[in-house]
Design an enzyme around this catalytic site. Sequence first.
Site, PDB file in Angstrom:
ATOM      1  N   ASP A 172     -38.082 -37.738  36.001  1.00 45.84           N
ATOM      2  CA  ASP A 172     -38.875 -37.462  36.723  1.00 45.84           C
ATOM      3  C   ASP A 172     -38.892 -38.166  37.811  1.00 45.84           C
ATOM      4  OD1 ASP A 172     -41.734 -37.687  36.997  1.00 45.84           O
ATOM      5  OD2 ASP A 172     -41.963 -39.967  35.567  1.00 45.84           O
ATOM      6  N   ASP A 196     -42.319 -31.856  38.457  1.00 41.59           N
ATOM      7  CA  ASP A 196     -41.808 -32.932  38.885  1.00 41.59           C
ATOM      8  C   ASP A 196     -41.590 -33.798  38.132  1.00 41.59           C
ATOM      9  OD1 ASP A 196     -43.638 -33.979  38.347  1.00 41.59           O
ATOM     10  OD2 ASP A 196     -43.016 -35.452  40.325  1.00 41.59           O
ATOM     11  N   GLU A 197     -41.314 -32.581  36.759  1.00 44.59           N
ATOM     12  CA  GLU A 197     -40.171 -33.456  35.362  1.00 44.59           C
ATOM     13  C   GLU A 197     -40.144 -32.341  34.047  1.00 44.59           C
ATOM     14  OE1 GLU A 197     -43.702 -36.555  32.542  1.00 44.59           O
ATOM     15  OE2 GLU A 197     -44.362 -35.500  34.089  1.00 44.59           O
TER      16      GLU A 197
END
Length: 360
Positions: free
Chosen positions: A14, A108-109
């Site tokens: 993350d 983003d994860e």
Amino acid sequence: METALRPRKIIHVDMDAFYASVEQRDNPQLRGLPIAVGHGEARGVVAAASYEARKFGVHSAMPSVTAKRKCPELIFVIPRFDAYRAVSQEIHAIFAEYTPLVEPLSLDEAYLDVTENLKGMEVATEIAEEIRGQIKARTGLTASAGVSYNKFLAKMASDQRKPDGLFVITPKNGPAFVEALPVKKFHGVGPATAERMHRLGIETGADLRTRNLAFLQQHFGKSGPYFYWIARGVDERQVNPDRVRKSIGAEDTFSTDIHDFETARAGLQPLIEKVWRYCEVNRIHAKTVTLKVKWEDFTQITRSKTVTAPIASAGELADVSTLLLLPLFPVAKGIRLLGVSLSSLDGTTVEDKPQLALAL
């Protein structure tokens, strides 16, 4: 069950305050300052907040006026989704060097299954550290990671040492970790569900574990089995790199029932902003809008409208949603929950996953 077999090695990566961190990286004058990515006008919503802003209580999905009230020095930065996508592609290229089993959750994860990996590395913790180092070296950004034997615990682990941290939950200590965790921090337990659990005397994972499957199904429906097993540290969901999303939506359960149109329309606005941000970030186009309404007696209805051309703006999505909402008034009973979703999706990007914490 998976714990009786060879444990899997799952990493959840993350990025730390991703949008805001990209802005601070690209504009040195913003470094160390409280910034919010989003539009600062009266009806705007915060898409992301830097850690400097979070110290004041500013967070994503917060109305811009509320954020500015909490942090008068807050600097709003207009989102640059093309820049975020470009950085995301760099990060996902790093993931691909270690395993083909990557399940993106957003720009983003992502989850990575490194049980068998392209580097032939035995220790998942070392893989996670190496990935974090590569992300820092190539993008200048920091990432937090969680390592465990299933997706739920890997996700929980990545939250433990933010920002720029790593946390490991082993098969031996997994059940004990869950028992000590407040249910409001469980991934998959939103504020309304946490409140319902609290009313039932369920405050921690240990409390949740004392409830049998029938009880959890009675009170939480199809989510009951999920809660039953994660309370025991068990989650057999696979890391799925080919998951296809057919719709995207957001919903919210209100603290008090809604009876008038203007309050209902205002309640829809943050949900519309969330859904539209997903569409912008992932270059998704959609033609069908669905409004979901759950009444105070827990019955629910949906109303849909398909337009001739793809929805082109948040304002257009709001207009269609309003058209679906208006005929319901005056209401005979209070509205407990509202939701808005888009279907008939058409997109070309690999990040075909929710960018925000959307209830789907």
